[in-house]
Design an enzyme around this catalytic site. Structure first.
Site, PDB file in Angstrom:
ATOM      1  N   GLU A 106      46.253  38.562  42.406  1.00  0.00           N
ATOM      2  CA  GLU A 106      45.310  38.295  42.714  1.00  0.00           C
ATOM      3  C   GLU A 106      45.255  37.266  43.243  1.00  0.00           C
ATOM      4  O   GLU A 106      44.262  37.516  44.100  1.00  0.00           O
ATOM      5  CB  GLU A 106      45.080  38.217  40.980  1.00  0.00           C
ATOM      6  CG  GLU A 106      44.928  39.677  40.007  1.00  0.00           C
ATOM      7  CD  GLU A 106      45.358  39.156  38.487  1.00  0.00           C
ATOM      8  OE1 GLU A 106      43.767  40.439  38.512  1.00  0.00           O
ATOM      9  OE2 GLU A 106      45.137  38.718  37.705  1.00  0.00           O
ATOM     10  N   ARG A 121      36.986  34.699  31.868  1.00  0.00           N
ATOM     11  CA  ARG A 121      37.656  33.928  32.764  1.00  0.00           C
ATOM     12  C   ARG A 121      37.153  33.465  33.862  1.00  0.00           C
ATOM     13  O   ARG A 121      37.227  32.629  34.289  1.00  0.00           O
ATOM     14  CB  ARG A 121      38.784  35.326  33.214  1.00  0.00           C
ATOM     15  CG  ARG A 121      39.120  35.512  34.162  1.00  0.00           C
ATOM     16  CD  ARG A 121      40.716  34.741  35.024  1.00  0.00           C
ATOM     17  NE  ARG A 121      41.929  34.891  35.014  1.00  0.00           N
ATOM     18  CZ  ARG A 121      43.196  34.225  35.298  1.00  0.00           C
ATOM     19  NH1 ARG A 121      42.267  33.144  36.108  1.00  0.00           N
ATOM     20  NH2 ARG A 121      44.593  34.883  34.738  1.00  0.00           N
ATOM     21  N   GLU A 143      44.246  50.516  33.980  1.00  0.00           N
ATOM     22  CA  GLU A 143      44.023  49.940  32.374  1.00  0.00           C
ATOM     23  C   GLU A 143      43.499  50.452  30.953  1.00  0.00           C
ATOM     24  O   GLU A 143      45.026  50.484  30.050  1.00  0.00           O
ATOM     25  CB  GLU A 143      44.594  47.715  32.917  1.00  0.00           C
ATOM     26  CG  GLU A 143      44.644  47.489  31.682  1.00  0.00           C
ATOM     27  CD  GLU A 143      44.805  46.074  31.661  1.00  0.00           C
ATOM     28  OE1 GLU A 143      44.495  44.962  32.880  1.00  0.00           O
ATOM     29  OE2 GLU A 143      45.026  45.535  31.489  1.00  0.00           O
TER      30      GLU A 143
END
Ligand SMILES: Cc1cc2nc3c(=O)[nH]c(=O)nc-3n(C[C@H](O)[C@H](O)[C@H](O)COP(=O)(O)OP(=O)(O)OC[C@H]3O[C@@H](n4cnc5c(N)ncnc54)[C@H](O)[C@@H]3O)c2cc1C
Ligand code: FES
Ligand code: FES
Length: 1294
Positions: A1243, A862, A784
């Protein structure tokens, strides 16, 4: 001089050897010279199986043909003279494909597809082996699991691969499916007759399956080819002169061997060529390389009364067959050593390596981990060296070995402790031989070796029983213990001081195991299971749904067949372009230092080298990049801040020349302090990215702690994880020759990221740069942002030289330079009531970002926001810190902090239940979120399904009854213990950065009725293209064959969000639907006017009427958004929930375990594609098993990664899958927040692997309790064999 000649896929290949270097591999030749790119090179060191091919040789001694599957990346090209090579392309053609290819494609056993050709070839090899064994009246040595143990897959979790082969009866191995009548006894002729279900919904054009019997015919043709070739090729002393001036010589007898040796002193012997040692020795430029595999004296097999003699050039696989034949012939009393050697072979490398590596090579190679050498010295094997009259030169050449088969042998025992069940080097191995000439007098001979120990052997003769000898108090054991400590490898001890306790415990335990075996003879020292049970309860399509409408159906991956046939093209499969250059990086070898000088002079002398590229080739002020902050240099200018940082690049006409040259660049450094590697180092030196410190507070923790509740405090760590996508990072940049236009082909998850960063660095407007991605061989987050560090230097080099430049990282470079998951250190304080309900939780979380921030701020956010996992906790005080370290910049990895968050919370609950002596599932049950609860940041959990997943999993897994079975088992067994754990997950879906929650698409309809979709998602194996096609079939009302996706390209759909965070289907599904609806609205009038007209007629009429048949679509996720300052609001679109129950069995004497069963219940809404979603669940789960239990990254004191490849870094293999693996989807109304009521699934299931970790911890606890050790103990992740063993045997109180 002779010509190098062989056949590939039945076509003759003749090679002009003066143009081929001595170190050329078969894989490189197949890919680059023959364009057979189905053979992939994912590691280049024999550790992954992606390059598997079938090699067939004429065998002079038996006048027969032998087929073996080998790693083409380890096969010297010169060694294939006179053979036939079958690659994956040889099994199919444009009209038909092989039943194995069909099985793997249509049973959803491919995701990114990079590993698929290797699996196909291993499976074909097994079929061939079974067929040959049957023809010879023998039983086949390999089973499905041993045949596949050398093939890695990072996506699927292996269950569908095993299922595909079992279910379709493609092998003889037993399986659960046998009871359904699908597994019978086959040979190549029968295989595939009882074909499993054919998918009715294959998007790709299905081809015919090859006729039954076609394999036999092909193998017959290959035999004829080999017989013919044998006449031409197998002549005495074949000799090739190579481009690198060495000769490659192939003697066929000792006499010819002596002649070759006499000719020249500077020679190198090669047998299987699998050792690193052999390949490195070629750099010393030997004048001749002597290939001893055809020397007839070295291929002998002789059985006498006292020994069996085996030639040194027999492969380990051939040795296994000979030993099995001998065991069948000899009386039981003479087979002890042979059986122990067979045990050793079972755990020796992989099927492919065993088929190449030879007895001689295995005896000679310098490796303290060699199983063969430990067995040889332990079991008293005799090595016979070749004798050449008048020639001392060859005195070290091994001709054969003698294995004793004497009656005096009373016991022979082999044990190997390793991190991974299969295909792993020994941490410690042990061979024990007991011989007795009388009742009282015993001789015991023990050899120890392994990566942690320098090999040593102890022999004792005593008037005592062996039992007495190996009892813990005997002098003999004391002697062993003292010697063990002296032989621990100093480098290993430097890397990790706990090696000492581990080695001490392991060696003692191995003796205990041997003692137990002596007592009852029953302990199987390496249980092998070939049974796989799996059920999948998936959601179904809607009643009455039209056939063309593929939504909610089990549609195979749109590229599945191309994956299986090897036709699917990845970045490096694109043929070499005119004038193309290869870019190879020069890397820092210091973690923190000023660069004093960089000297390219030697590198520039290497033939083929064209030039270099450094920071000096970049515009002033443009040498920095980063998706969020531009804080990382493209080429280090004056200072390096991590080992492996890119300093420069070498440009060459071939990868080999570039690699050689890059190794010759000299860099001088001035080392700097401090050097910060760990979170602890960062805390000590106050080294943080403080701007991103994060806090989340709910309620008043301090007040709760003051109230006198139960309180526990502690610390726990979670280790890092390498993405290990099978396709290494790759990029090709092509200058178009006008207006500074560049075309970039990349293996990226983030095409727009590359486009914008290249535009910025080169100072070229973005509209002149097109980034294209056809497919990516796995990303998992690693491609990414880290793709930029490859794309930017490549673009700079392409601009500088005005030529196409290709940069494809070797596995080692990829692992060294690209970041991984961060390492976690956490400190916690928790207050709880007597039922185990968490009342208040304080936690400080430290994560290592490395030498740049990259996207670590997203990770810490997160973690903190996901920390409560699935539990309603009234008071929370969470703090997150990002540590700046001298390591390659870490990055996101599937789940981005959520797996660690779930682990940390599950660890808290585990600690509480252990402390209170309560059943952990009860402690979990009382605090799992209920419908309409709120998260700590105020998002409503309306319609939450986490509690339903939990209760469904409790019942579908039969948790309570399994728990009783576990307790019963543990009562009866003292060294093996079982453990069980059930764990919930609740995972918020979306990007907290609001702008990323958007997707776009372009849909074109052509007048023949076909439809081409472009969208902003990248196909990385997650099946997004397949799902987008499914969406289009529903909206447009046409079958899947009419819809196609070519690639992802920034000139078709701009400003794409990276394909990550599980959002790709949600975002692009909405956009594709939007575009298709727009088109439908435009053609609707023509449909209504002509109700009987075909789709093709309707779109043609619309076109003739000047209606645009091209539309863009856009989607943004509604009702999202939160305040990043106060951390209140709706960061997520919805929640993905699930639960998993796992049972494991642990060998408490070695720390090795087996997952006996896993039951998963997952809420995927109304699945868009159940077979793709179940694949995501199983694959993510197994990646989580790697994270929490297997995969460990080790660095030396210089910050150099010691585990930079599959030989030392262990991702799960086929034998790590649960023996029983059941997955069911939660049934219900579906999800109103995403397309067609689906839920995303990429995920979240990874978090469910916490159930394996805590089941292992449960088993350790059982062992500790049985041995009167404290049941409260700390276990960090990954719980490797070393940590498990130490937790079983030492007092580690939390
Ligand atoms: C991925 C992988 C995993 C592995 N795992 C294991 C494992 O779990 N356990 C284990 O024990 N091994 C393992 N090995 C095998 C081991 O490391 C060696 O590669 C192997 O034993 C070498 O055999 P070879 O025939 O290929 O030797 P080569 O590579 O051909 O040669 C090795 C050395 O032996 C010399 N040599 C070869 N034949 C002779 C001879 N007849 N006389 C004198 N010298 C000779 C060569 O000159 C060279 O120096 C693994 C290898 C790989 C690639
Ligand atoms: S590329 Fe050959 S085994 Fe990995
Ligand atoms: S499908 Fe196996 S590695 Fe991707």
């Amino acid at each position: 001089m002779d010509k190098l000649q062989f056949y590939v896929n039945e076509k003759k290949v003749v090679v002009e050897t003066l143009e081929v270097s001595v170190d050329r591999t078969l894989a490189s030749f197949l890919r680059n010279d023959l364009d057979l790119t189905g053979t992939k090179v994912a590691c280049g060191v024999g550790g992954c199986g992606s390059c598997t091919v079938l090699i067939s040789r004429y065998c002079a001694e038996g006048e027969c043909v032998r087929h073996s599957t080998v790693n083409a990346c380890l096969t010297p090209l010169y060694s294939v003279h006179g053979t036939h090579i079958l690659t994956v392309e040889g099994l199919s053609d444009s009209k038909s494909y092989h039943q194995i290819q069909e099985a793997i494609a249509l049973e959803n056993a491919t995701q990114c597809g990079y590993c698929s050709p290797g699996f196909v070839m291993s499976m074909f090899g097994l079929q061939t082996e079974e067929s040959d064994a049957k023809a010879e009246g023998n039983s086949c040595v390999s089973t499905l699991k041993t045949a596949l143990q050398g093939n890695l897959c990072r996506c699927t979790g292996y269950r569908p691969i095993l299922d595909a082969f079992y279910k379709r009866s493609l092998c003889n191995s037993k399986c659960q499916a046998a009871k359904d009548g699908c597994c019978g006894t086959n040979d190549i002729e029968d295989a595939g007759k009882s074909v499993g279900k054919q998918s009715a919904y294959c998007i790709e054009n299905k081809r015919a399956i090859k006729q039954n019997g076609s394999d036999k015919e092909m193998l017959k043709r290959i035999k004829e080819i080999l017989l013919q070739q044998n006449l031409q090729c197998n002549k005495p002393l074949t000799k090739f002169l190579t481009s690198t001036k060495s000769s490659w010589v192939v003697p066929t007898s000792n006499e010819e061997l002596a002649k070759a040796i006499l000719e020249c002193k500077n020679f190198k012997v090669v047998a299987g060529g699998t050792s690193d040692e052999f390949w490195k020795s070629l750099a010393d430029k030997p004048h001749i390389v002597i290939d001893v595999t055809k020397v007839k004296e070295m291929r002998c097999v002789k059985l006498t009364d006292n020994y069996i003699r085996l030639g040194a050039s027999l492969t380990i696989d051939e040795m296994q067959k000979e030993l099995k034949l001998a065991v069948n012939k000899l009386s039981e009393s003479k087979t002890k050593v042979l059986k122990a050697l067979l045990k050793m072979i079972e755990v020796y490398a992989s099927g492919q390596v065993r088929k190449s590596a030879t007895i001689g090579g295995s005896l000679v190679v310098t490796s303290s981990a060699s199983d063969f050498q430990t067995a040889s010295s332990g079991f008293g094997l005799t090595t016979n060296f070749a004798k050449f009259d008048g020639c001392d030169n060859g005195s070290n050449i091994v001709e054969s070995i003698d294995i004793p088969i004497i009656e005096e042998v009373k016991h022979a025992w082999y044990e190997k402790v390793r991190r991974r069940k299969d295909f792993d080097l020994a941490l410690v191995n042990m061979a024990v031989l007991v011989t007795s000439r009388s009742q009282e007098k015993h001789k015991i001979n023990i050899s120890f070796g392994g990566t942690l120990l320098q090999r040593f052997t102890i022999a004792e003769e005593k008037n005592a029983t062996i039992q007495e000898l190996i009892e813990g108090t005997s002098d003999f054991v004391k002697l062993i213990k003292s010697q063990v400590l002296e032989h621990i490898c100093p480098e290993q001890l430097k890397l990790n001081p706990s090696v000492k306790s581990f080695v001490e415990a392991t060696t003692t335990n191995m003796l205990i195991k041997f003692g137990v075996h002596l007592t009852d003879g029953s302990w199987d020292n390496d249980k092998r299971y070939d049974i796989l049970k799996s059920t999948r309860l998936l959601t179904k399509s809607e009643p009455g749904q039209p056939k063309h409408d593929l939504v909610h159906r089990e549609v195979p991956h749109a590229s599945a067949i191309k994956h299986a046939t090897g036709e699917a093209k990845y970045c490096d499969d694109i043929p070499k372009l005119k004038n193309e250059l290869e870019l190879i990086f020069v890397l820092s070898t210091r973690p923190h230092a000023n660069i004093l000088s960089v000297d390219f002079s030697e590198a520039l002398k290497v033939p083929g080298v064209v030039g270099t590229v450094t920071h000096k080739d970049i515009l002033e002020g443009k040498n920095k990049f980063g998706l969020v902050e531009k804080d990382e240099e493209i080429f280090a200018s004056s200072k390096v801040t991590c080992n492996g940082q890119i300093i420069a690049g070498v440009l060459a006409t071939s990868r080999e020349a570039g690699t050689r040259a890059a190794g010759l660049v000299k860099v001088e450094y001035d080392e700097l302090q401090p050097v910060i590697f760990t979170n602890e180092d960062a805390i000590k030196h106050n080294s943080f990215y403080s701007a991103y410190d994060i806090k989340l507070v709910k309620g008043d923790c301090e007040a709760v702690f003051d109230e006198g509740n139960n309180v526990l405090t502690g610390e726990v760590k979670v280790g890092s994880q390498e993405h290990f996508y099978m396709e290494p990072q790759s990029c090709i940049v092509i200058p178009k020759g006008e207006d500074q236009e560049l075309e970039i082909i990349s293996s990226t998850q983030n095409p727009t990221g590359i486009q914008m960063e290249v535009a910025n660095v080169l100072n070229v407007p973005a509209h002149r740069i097109v980034v294209k991605v056809k497919r990516v061989g796995g990303g998992f987050g690693g491609k990414e942002s880290r793709c930029l560090m490859i794309a930017l230097p490549t673009a700079i080099a392409a601009q500088k030289f005005g030529r196409p430049v290709r940069c494809v990282l070797s596995r080692e470079t990829d692992m060294i330079i690209t970041g991984k998951r961060a390492t976690y250190l956490t400190q916690h304080r928790v207050a709880f009531d007597n039922d185990g309900r968490v009342l208040a939780l304080q936690m400080a979380v430290y994560i290592t970002a490395g030498n740049s921030i990259d996207v670590s701020m997203a990770e810490i956010e997160r973690v903190i926001v996901n920390l409560e996992n699935a539990y309603n906790i009234p008071n929370l005080d969470l703090k997150g810190y990002i540590c700046k370290t001298n390591a390659a910049s870490n990055t996101v990895f599937r789940g981005t902090g959520a797996p660690q968050a779930a682990f940390l919370m599950e660890n808290i609950v585990d600690m509480i239940s252990t402390y209170l002596k309560k059943e952990p599932s009860q402690v979990r049950s009382i605090q799992i979120y209920q419908d309409n609860d709120f998260t700590p940041y105020g998002q409503s959990l309306k319609d939450s399904t986490v509690f339903r997943c939990w209760t469904d999993c409790l019942s579908s897994s039969n948790y309570q009854s399994k728990k009783k079975d576990v307790e019963e088992f543990n009562r009866k067994n003292c060294y093996n213990k079982r453990g069980i754990s059930i764990n919930p997950i609740n995972f918020g879906i979306g990007y907290t950065a609001l702008h990323l929650n958007q997707g776009a698409a372009l849909v074109n309809i052509y007048t023949d009725g076909t439809v081409l979709i472009s969208h902003s998602g990248v196909e990385i194996g997650q099946g997004v293209h397949t799902k987008m096609i499914q969406v289009a079939t529903r909206v447009l009302g046409i079958p899947g064959e009419k819809v196609r996706i070519l690639e992802t390209a920034t000139d078709k759909v701009p400003n794409s969000t990276p394909s990550s965070a599980s959002m790709t289907s949600d975002l692009n599904g909405g956009a594709v639907m939007n575009a298709c609806e727009e088109l439908l609205a435009r053609i609707q009038p023509y449909k209504q006017k002509n109700p009987g007209a075909t789709w093709e007629e309707i779109v043609t009429q619309a076109y003739m009427d000047r209606v645009s048949l091209s539309a863009t679509g856009f989607y943004k996720v509604p009702e999202m958004g939160w305040d990043p300052e106060t951390r209140v609001g709706n960061p997520w679109s919805y929640f993905s929930s699930g639960a998993a129950a796992t049972v494991v069995e642990l060998d408490c004497l070695t720390g090795q375990f087996q997952i006996l069963s896993t039951d998963i219940v997952m809420d995927v809404g109304k699945s868009l594609n159940p077979s793709i979603d179940v694949g995501q669940i199983e694959g993510a789960f197994m990646q989580g098993v790697g994270l929490f239990l297997l995969e460990e990254l080790v660095y030396d004191e210089n910050g150099r990664l010691c585990t930079a490849g599959p030989v030392t870094y262990k991702i799960p293999t086929v034998n790590d899958t649960p023996l029983e693996f059941n997955v069911s989807f939660l049934t219900g109304d579906g999800n109103p927040k995403a397309i067609y009521s689906s839920k995303t699934v990429g995920e979240p299931p990874l978090l469910l692997a916490t159930s394996v970790f805590f089941a292992v911890k449960d088993a350790i606890r059982a062992y500790r309790e049985a041995n009167n050790k404290d049941r409260n103990f700390r276990l960090d992740s990954p719980a490797t064999v070393e940590k498990i063993l130490l937790a079983c045997h030492t007092i580690l109180d939390d």
